[in-house]
Structures are given as structure tokens and as C-alpha cells.
Design a protein around this motif. Structure first.
Motif, PDB file in Angstrom:
ATOM      1  N   ALA A 277      -4.823  -0.245  -1.356  1.00 23.75           N
ATOM      2  CA  ALA A 277      -3.582  -0.778  -1.113  1.00 23.75           C
ATOM      3  C   ALA A 277      -3.153  -2.031   0.017  1.00 23.75           C
ATOM      4  N   GLY A 278      -5.001  -2.941   0.466  1.00 27.28           N
ATOM      5  CA  GLY A 278      -4.821  -3.697   0.865  1.00 27.28           C
ATOM      6  C   GLY A 278      -4.402  -3.263   2.061  1.00 27.28           C
ATOM      7  N   GLY A 279      -4.270  -2.235   3.096  1.00 26.44           N
ATOM      8  CA  GLY A 279      -3.876  -2.372   4.393  1.00 26.44           C
ATOM      9  C   GLY A 279      -2.580  -1.385   4.593  1.00 26.44           C
ATOM     10  N   ASP A 280      -1.976  -1.844   5.940  1.00 30.16           N
ATOM     11  CA  ASP A 280      -1.018  -1.404   6.396  1.00 30.16           C
ATOM     12  C   ASP A 280      -0.103  -2.503   6.158  1.00 30.16           C
TER      13      ASP A 280
ATOM     14  N   ASP B 117      -4.349   0.220 -10.210  1.00 27.03           N
ATOM     15  CA  ASP B 117      -5.286   0.638  -9.503  1.00 27.03           C
ATOM     16  C   ASP B 117      -4.567   2.183  -8.413  1.00 27.03           C
ATOM     17  N   GLU B 118      -5.445   2.714  -7.268  1.00 29.10           N
ATOM     18  CA  GLU B 118      -4.598   4.058  -7.210  1.00 29.10           C
ATOM     19  C   GLU B 118      -4.073   4.884  -6.290  1.00 29.10           C
ATOM     20  N   THR B 119      -3.630   5.525  -5.587  1.00 29.82           N
ATOM     21  CA  THR B 119      -3.888   5.937  -3.860  1.00 29.82           C
ATOM     22  C   THR B 119      -3.567   7.722  -3.714  1.00 29.82           C
ATOM     23  N   GLY B 120      -3.679   8.123  -3.380  1.00 25.90           N
ATOM     24  CA  GLY B 120      -3.097   8.963  -3.379  1.00 25.90           C
ATOM     25  C   GLY B 120      -0.879   9.305  -1.647  1.00 25.90           C
ATOM     26  N   PHE B 121      -1.049  10.350  -3.114  1.00 25.00           N
ATOM     27  CA  PHE B 121       0.588  10.863  -3.156  1.00 25.00           C
ATOM     28  C   PHE B 121       1.021  11.972  -3.266  1.00 25.00           C
ATOM     29  N   PRO B 122       1.030  12.314  -2.245  1.00 22.75           N
ATOM     30  CA  PRO B 122       0.940  13.754  -2.031  1.00 22.75           C
ATOM     31  C   PRO B 122       2.617  14.254  -2.617  1.00 22.75           C
ATOM     32  N   VAL B 123       2.572  16.163  -3.750  1.00 26.92           N
ATOM     33  CA  VAL B 123       4.183  16.482  -4.424  1.00 26.92           C
ATOM     34  C   VAL B 123       3.878  17.617  -4.076  1.00 26.92           C
ATOM     35  N   ASP B 124       5.008  17.847  -3.241  1.00 31.88           N
ATOM     36  CA  ASP B 124       4.956  19.230  -2.489  1.00 31.88           C
ATOM     37  C   ASP B 124       3.748  20.127  -2.000  1.00 31.88           C
ATOM     38  N   GLY B 125       3.365  18.907  -1.605  1.00 28.57           N
ATOM     39  CA  GLY B 125       1.876  19.294  -0.590  1.00 28.57           C
ATOM     40  C   GLY B 125       0.505  18.828  -1.034  1.00 28.57           C
TER      41      GLY B 125
ATOM     42  N   GLN C  47       4.085   1.491  -2.039  1.00 27.89           N
ATOM     43  CA  GLN C  47       3.773   2.649  -2.242  1.00 27.89           C
ATOM     44  C   GLN C  47       3.349   4.181  -1.540  1.00 27.89           C
ATOM     45  N   VAL C  48       2.307   2.784  -0.165  1.00 32.65           N
ATOM     46  CA  VAL C  48       1.451   3.114   0.326  1.00 32.65           C
ATOM     47  C   VAL C  48       2.882   3.961   1.775  1.00 32.65           C
TER      48      VAL C  48
ATOM     49  N   ILE D 251      12.854   4.204 -10.286  1.00 36.16           N
ATOM     50  CA  ILE D 251      13.502   3.485  -9.446  1.00 36.16           C
ATOM     51  C   ILE D 251      12.572   1.972  -8.701  1.00 36.16           C
ATOM     52  N   THR D 252      11.131   2.725  -7.926  1.00 34.76           N
ATOM     53  CA  THR D 252      10.416   1.878  -7.659  1.00 34.76           C
ATOM     54  C   THR D 252       9.936   1.106  -8.807  1.00 34.76           C
ATOM     55  N   THR D 253       9.532   1.260  -9.763  1.00 31.95           N
ATOM     56  CA  THR D 253       8.589   0.477 -10.835  1.00 31.95           C
ATOM     57  C   THR D 253       9.918  -0.466 -11.372  1.00 31.95           C
TER      58      THR D 253
END
Length: 484
Positions: free
Chosen positions: A94-97, A261-269, A434-435, A456-458
Motif C-alpha cells: 500500500a506504500g504506507g499510510d 498487488d494485494e493486501t489483507g482485508f478481513p471479511v466478517d472477521g 483500500q488500506v 464501486i471502488t473500482t
């Protein structure tokens, strides 16, 4: 010596031996207690060392963005993964915050002449004659002249229009029942395209939770709604946008260069992954429970064009899926700097890698011929092979060499492919949003919520990449007009 004297001496010796034995036992007990204390102390210190090493590995490594360094709390969606030794951290993708403070000061440079946007033409002029003197408490009238001040404001609650559509119902000669349509009349629900567009933008651009949006409906529109209504509005928007989303996926499949690229994103925990696929004109987000090469097959197809290039980090799923890769030099440079700061043995290696990359990027900027590119790539490949053949003693430096070795054949693709970047920054920049959304919302709730989110984000990211105005595009497609 008399018997009494000899007996007395033997008795004294016995007492001395007894005292010596008792003293030794006491000393042994003391030493044993000291040993136990030292063992406990060593165990405690060893545990502290292990904790510090784990913290160092998590927050002070070349793949950790600045916003996470210094012991920041672990971000949701972050998970240690088993895999290729050349694996990259998902957080650096994500290249940082993006909301982290910049090193540079905000605003114009000192001495720079400022500019002010001219105010719009007023729709109304209100002349105020009376004044009040705070010292002598007099009411003043008949001013000598006037001071102008143009004020821009909106009324609250925001004015809304309520329109009733009488839609003609027809019976066609073929037997179909046809109902007339109007572009501003949605097929479902009572909210028009402008409100639907603003709801989607508030959720995925302004990052407002449904609860806060419901409050704004009450405060600003004077129209109370429930959290579920806000959710339903975003779902209707996503349903209308889904065909355009699928079109973007098809265009990405046909692209010559795709940045992934990819990063973690929880779904229902539960741990899931937000993937991004970026081209010159498209940005696609895809949320999946897998981080494996099967996702690449689902998005890019089982037979992605052999002459197309994937730009990526070192995650093993990419090399399992496709053979023509461009490994990210930004990742490599950061890791080389990190190791060189800690081990003198890596200093020359880091300098050589940076100098090589600078030389190669300068070379390709000159738009050389295809044959010159091939020659330069061959020379650079020999340079890299020479670096990894040298002997290194430090384990961390050896790991860096292994990373370079594992990527041989993929570091220099950009040399002979003019449309390919040497870094994966396009995908990393796209993934930043996304981050931020993950930090705001913590988790998605369902498969339906996943589809709303990725759709929508796409579309918002793709419209921005194409230089289009997202609100205008949303209102256009939701009003049934042609989408560009």
C-alpha cells in the motif's frame, strides 16, 4: 598427653568438622538459590529478546511503511503468511499510510505570491445600514460608504425535489407488457440518481460509515432513513455499475502490461485479500479469500497472453501463474538500504544496486533502439550475476542475495519492454485507498458487501485514472445515460 586431654582434642576436632560441613551445606544452598535466580533471570531476558526481535521484524524491516514503524499497533488484516522465502510484506504494497504527515511543510514556499479565487457573481445584494458602536453603545445609520463582502453558503436542510412519475403501461402486439421509462426515475426505490450518487461517494470516497450517513440524511436533508437504507442505496449503485466493472476486467485481460498487488482485508472477521490490477486506463479491485495464483486465473484468465507482462513484488503466486514478470526495484532498493544500514558488508552491494538501477532508468528514458536495449540488458544481467556470486558472511545479506538470485530473469524485463515500469508503484498507489478503507471500516460483512465494495471502488478509481469526473459519471449512469 592424658586420656582426658586427648579426648577433649578429638571432641574439639569433631565440632570443627561438623561446623565446616554445615557451612559448606549452607554455601551450597546459597549457590543453588543464586543459580535458580540467574536461570529465571536468563529465561525472562530470553523471552524479552524474542519479543523485541519479533517487534523488530514486524515494524523495522524494509517492507514496513513509515506509518507503521516505531511500534504502531498491528493493522487489521495483517497476517503472517507461509510461502516463498522471497515473499513481500502486504503492508508495503500500500506504500504506507496516505494520511501520514509529509516531510515537507504544507502551503506555498516563503515569498511566493498568493492567489485568491474570484468570488462568483452574487444572486442577491443585501445592504446593511445600521451599525453599533461598542464603546458608546450608539446605534448608527446613514453610512458614509459601504464595505463589500461576498458570502457563499448553502441552505439547511438542503433543498430536495419530490417528483411523481406517471409511467405509461402498454401492451405490445407481441404480448409483452411495457412500462415507459424516464432517466431520472429509478426502477427501484424512491431516491433519485443524485442522492444515490452522493451516497456512494460519501461511503467510498469520503469514507463515511452507514450510521453517519443516516445522520446526515436527517441533519442535512431533513429526511430520516435507517442504516439499512444507506446500504441498499449503495447496493443499487453497485448493481448498476457491475456491467461496467466486468468490462474493465475484460480490458485488463487484454492489456500488454498489468501491475498487480494485494493486501489483507478481513471479511466478517476472516482473513481475505484485496487485490488490485492496474493498466494505463483501468484499475480493478478484487476481494478474495485466497492469496494464491488461482485469483490471477480468475481475474486475468487461465491463458493470460504469453507476451504480456505482470509487474509485481516477490510473492510466489505471480511466478506460479506467469513467466514474464517485472520484479519491483523499489522493494529491492528499500531492502538493500535497510540491510546496508545495519551491516557494513552490504554497503557496497546497496550502492551497486542503486547505481545500476539509476543507470538503467536513465538509459531507457533516452528511448534507445531495440538492439541497444538487448545489449544493455545483457550487460546488466552479467552485473547482477557477478554481485550474487560474491561471498557474504552475514545471514541477512545472504537472504538479500537469495532474493536477487530468485528474481534473475525478472529484474530487467523493463529494459526490453518499453511500456513496462521498473517498479510496481502504480499498483501500490492504487492499493493505498483500500488500506485506508480497511482502517476506517475494519471489515466487510458479507459476500454481497464484498461485491458492492469492489465494484464501486473500482469504478471510482478507474474514472479518476481516465481523467473523468466521478460524480458526473455516477449521475450519468444512474440516470440511464451513456457511460464513458
Amino acid at each position: 598427653m592424658s586420656l582426658r586431654s586427648r579426648g577433649s582434642t578429638e571432641s574439639t576436632d569433631s565440632v570443627i568438622r561438623t561446623d565446616d560441613s554445615s557451612l559448606l551445606r549452607q554455601q551450597l544452598v546459597i549457590k543453588e538459590l543464586e543459580n535458580r535466580f540467574l536461570r529465571r533471570q536468563i529465561t525472562t531476558q530470553q523471552q524479552e529478546i524474542e519479543q523485541l526481535e519479533a517487534r523488530l521484524k514486524q515494524y523495522e524491516n524494509p517492507n514496513t511503511p513509515p506509518s507503521k514503524q516505531g511500534g504502531a499497533a498491528k493493522s487489521p488484516g495483517r497476517d503472517d503468511q507461509d510461502g516463498d522465502e522471497d515473499e513481500e510484506s502486504e503492508e508495503d504494497d500500500a506504500g504506507g499510510d496516505p494520511d501520514a504527515a509529509s516531510d515537507s511543510s504544507p502551503g506555498r514556499s516563503e515569498g511566493h505570491e498568493g492567489t485568491t479565487r474570484p468570488p462568483p457573481e452574487p444572486e442577491e445584494t443585501i445592504r446593511v445600514d445600521q451599525g453599533y458602536c461598542p464603546d458608546c453603545e450608539q446605534i448608527l445609520s446613514n453610512p458614509e460608504n459601504y464595505v463589500s463582502q461576498t458570502v457563499i453558503d448553502v441552505p439547511l436542510p438542503v433543498p430536495t425535489t419530490v417528483v411523481k412519475y406517471e409511467l405509461g403501461k402498454h401492451h405490445c402486439s407481441c404480448g409483452n407488457e411495457v412500462v415507459a421509462e424516464h432517466p431520472d426515475c429509478p426502477k427501484k426505490g424512491r431516491f433519485g440518481p443524485n442522492i444515490m450518487a452522493q451516497t456512494a461517494l460519501s461511503r467510498f470516497h469520503q469514507r463515511l460509515p452507514n450510521r453517519k450517513q443516516a445522520e446526515l440524511f436527517d441533519w442535512e436533508l431533513d429526511h430520516p432513513v435507517s442504516h439499512r437504507t444507506i446500504y441498499n442505496l449503495t447496493k443499487r449503485v453497485a448493481d448498476r455499475l457491475r456491467p461496467a466493472y466486468n468490462d474493465i476486467k475484460e480490458k485488463i485481460r487484454e492489456s500488454n502490461v498489468v501491475y498487480c498487488d494485494e493486501t489483507g482485508f478481513p471479511v466478517d472477521g476472516e482473513q481475505h485479500w484485496a487485490w488490485t490490477f492496474v493498466t494505463d486506463d483501468e484499475v480493478l479491485f478484487w476481494v478474495d479469500e485466497s492469496r494464491g495464483s488461482g485469483v490471477l486465473e480468475d481475474v486475468l484468465g487461465e491463458e493470460f497472453a504469453e507476451d504480456s507482462t505482470l509487474s509485481c513484488d516477490g510473492w510466489s503466486a505471480y511466478s506460479s501463474y506467469h513467466t514474464k514478470l517485472q520484479r519491483c526495484w523499489a522493494h529491492l532498493s528499500r531492502e538493500a538500504e535497510y540491510v546496508a544500514e545495519r551491516y557494513e558488508e552490504a554497503e557496497r552491494l546497496s550502492e551497486e544496486l542503486h547505481a545500476l538501477h539509476d543507470d538503467l532508468t536513465t538509459f531507457v528514458e533516452g528511448e534507445p533502439s531495440a538492439s541497444a536495449r538487448e545489449q544493455k540488458r545483457a550487460e546488466a544481467s552479467l552485473h547482477l550475476e557477478g554481485l550474487i556470486r560474491e561471498d557474504y558472511e552475514v545471514r541477512e545479506v545472504q537472504q538479500l542475495i537469495k532474493k536477487i538470485s530468485n528474481g534473475l530473469g525478472h529484474w530487467l524485463t523493463f529494459m526490453t519492454e518499453p511500456g513496462v515500469d521498473s517498479t510496481n508503484n502504480r499498483a501500490e498507489r492504487a492499493l493505498r485507498e483500500q488500506v485506508v478503507l480497511r482502517k476506517m471500516f475494519r471489515t466487510l460483512r458479507s459476500a454481497e458487501g464484498v461485491q458492492i465494495h469492489e465494484t464501486i471502488t473500482t469504478m471510482l478509481a478507474t474514472w479518476k485514472r481516465r481523467g473523468l469526473d466521478p460524480p458526473e459519471q455516477l449521475q450519468s449512469i444512474l440516470g440511464g445515460r451513456e457511460l464513458r
